[in-house]
Design a protein around this motif. Sequence first.
Motif, PDB file in Angstrom:
ATOM      1  N   UNK A  22     134.055  53.793   3.301  1.00  0.00           N
ATOM      2  CA  UNK A  22     134.274  52.480   4.738  1.00  0.00           C
ATOM      3  C   UNK A  22     132.607  52.054   5.207  1.00  0.00           C
ATOM      4  N   UNK A  23     131.929  52.708   5.002  1.00  0.00           N
ATOM      5  CA  UNK A  23     130.183  52.069   5.705  1.00  0.00           C
ATOM      6  C   UNK A  23     130.198  50.962   4.422  1.00  0.00           C
ATOM      7  N   UNK A  24     130.752  51.414   3.093  1.00  0.00           N
ATOM      8  CA  UNK A  24     130.127  49.667   2.351  1.00  0.00           C
ATOM      9  C   UNK A  24     131.047  48.786   1.882  1.00  0.00           C
ATOM     10  N   UNK A  25     132.264  49.207   2.601  1.00  0.00           N
ATOM     11  CA  UNK A  25     133.397  48.144   3.126  1.00  0.00           C
ATOM     12  C   UNK A  25     132.691  47.197   3.977  1.00  0.00           C
ATOM     13  N   UNK A  26     131.994  47.838   5.285  1.00  0.00           N
ATOM     14  CA  UNK A  26     131.615  47.204   6.680  1.00  0.00           C
ATOM     15  C   UNK A  26     130.034  46.186   5.603  1.00  0.00           C
ATOM     16  N   UNK A  27     129.440  46.481   5.673  1.00  0.00           N
ATOM     17  CA  UNK A  27     128.455  45.891   4.806  1.00  0.00           C
ATOM     18  C   UNK A  27     128.949  44.674   3.854  1.00  0.00           C
ATOM     19  N   UNK A  28     129.874  45.176   2.894  1.00  0.00           N
ATOM     20  CA  UNK A  28     130.515  43.813   1.755  1.00  0.00           C
ATOM     21  C   UNK A  28     130.541  42.381   3.188  1.00  0.00           C
ATOM     22  N   UNK A  29     131.964  43.331   4.188  1.00  0.00           N
ATOM     23  CA  UNK A  29     131.558  42.808   4.600  1.00  0.00           C
ATOM     24  C   UNK A  29     131.243  41.320   5.298  1.00  0.00           C
ATOM     25  N   UNK A  30     129.974  41.947   5.743  1.00  0.00           N
ATOM     26  CA  UNK A  30     128.692  41.292   6.425  1.00  0.00           C
ATOM     27  C   UNK A  30     128.711  39.818   5.425  1.00  0.00           C
ATOM     28  N   UNK A  31     128.524  40.300   4.014  1.00  0.00           N
ATOM     29  CA  UNK A  31     127.772  39.598   2.948  1.00  0.00           C
ATOM     30  C   UNK A  31     128.714  38.991   2.745  1.00  0.00           C
ATOM     31  N   UNK A  32     130.085  39.031   2.654  1.00  0.00           N
ATOM     32  CA  UNK A  32     130.956  38.208   2.079  1.00  0.00           C
ATOM     33  C   UNK A  32     131.394  36.969   3.317  1.00  0.00           C
ATOM     34  N   UNK A  33     130.982  37.099   4.619  1.00  0.00           N
ATOM     35  CA  UNK A  33     130.787  36.240   5.420  1.00  0.00           C
ATOM     36  C   UNK A  33     129.544  35.244   5.597  1.00  0.00           C
ATOM     37  N   UNK A  34     128.271  36.264   5.800  1.00  0.00           N
ATOM     38  CA  UNK A  34     127.221  35.634   5.181  1.00  0.00           C
ATOM     39  C   UNK A  34     127.655  33.803   3.974  1.00  0.00           C
ATOM     40  N   UNK A  35     128.134  34.383   2.515  1.00  0.00           N
ATOM     41  CA  UNK A  35     127.863  33.677   1.692  1.00  0.00           C
ATOM     42  C   UNK A  35     129.352  32.495   2.042  1.00  0.00           C
ATOM     43  N   UNK A  36     130.318  32.895   3.124  1.00  0.00           N
ATOM     44  CA  UNK A  36     131.134  32.120   2.993  1.00  0.00           C
ATOM     45  C   UNK A  36     130.475  31.128   4.090  1.00  0.00           C
TER      46      UNK A  36
END
Length: 340
Positions: A304-318
Amino acid sequence: MRIGVIGTGRIGTVHANTLSRHREVGSLILTDADPARAQGLAHRLGETAAPGVDEIFRWGVDAVVITTTTPAHADLIGRAARSGLPVFCEKPIALDLPGTLAALAEVEAAGTILQMGFQRRFDAGYAGAREAVRSGRLGRLHTVRAMTCDQSPPPPQWLPLSGGLFRDTLVHDFDVLRWVTGREVVDVFATGSDAGPALFREAGDVGTGAALLTLDDGTLATATATRLNGAGYDVRMELAGEQDTVVVGLDDRTPVASTEPTGPPPAQKPWTGFLERFGPAYEAELCAFVEVLRGERPNPCDGHEALQALRIAEACETSRREHRPVGLAEVPDRGRPPDG
């Protein structure tokens, strides 16, 4: 206990060395897409090499360490979960949210352990920063500045497979920002530049990126990264509060030079890469995994911790792609549709 190590490249070799020396680990089975590489490492360590992944599961192991190329992570996590095996996996679970969520669903359905390899959580400097924040020493935290600077670019053929600067490099800063502050990111505004060497443009990536992140208590954070920092490998975090300020990564090997007449001298031996800078942290996270397997501590960094970090990265890419602020509520979490 017997542990299977899948992938014997740079970080796989580091992890295999750590586990082979660990007093609680009886033996290792090593495999790699290049069988000769796995065989050579097994010979040096006095361990066993397997011809392929199938043998890792068929010969019987108590846990699996996954250090393959990223595209294989999710499938291997799922296979281990279906086999009832605990897993340590280098980040990321997958390069996209659907793949990440699918792998997490398999782990949750099986009730197995997945510990992710975010090694900065085991670095003494970041641990000290976390304590400074949590103890109240800094007072109200108002500003965080995080940065990751590689000394030289990765191989050109690897860049298109990396997921991009925000998912591959800055994801570490996003994870440790959450871990140190104990806060969640609520929105981001990100941009990037491909003005450097042509290999970044050819890969559809950027060589330098920057993000402004707002945390859920109003703290502002910046996170910047570059793939080409000739002075050396530079990873730092500054945390400023109303009472005090602390810095992670400032020592006699930090590759910065002061222009002040009375400033400190430049580093005589600057850091050159992540394996050197975070060597003790990489060892500590694997030792923690063994303790998790033995039931001596809770999982320090689950999927779940990895998911949250990826969500931030995805938001940044968008945000970078669409040139607009992006709220984290727009990015799915655990299969739920985004708000709105």
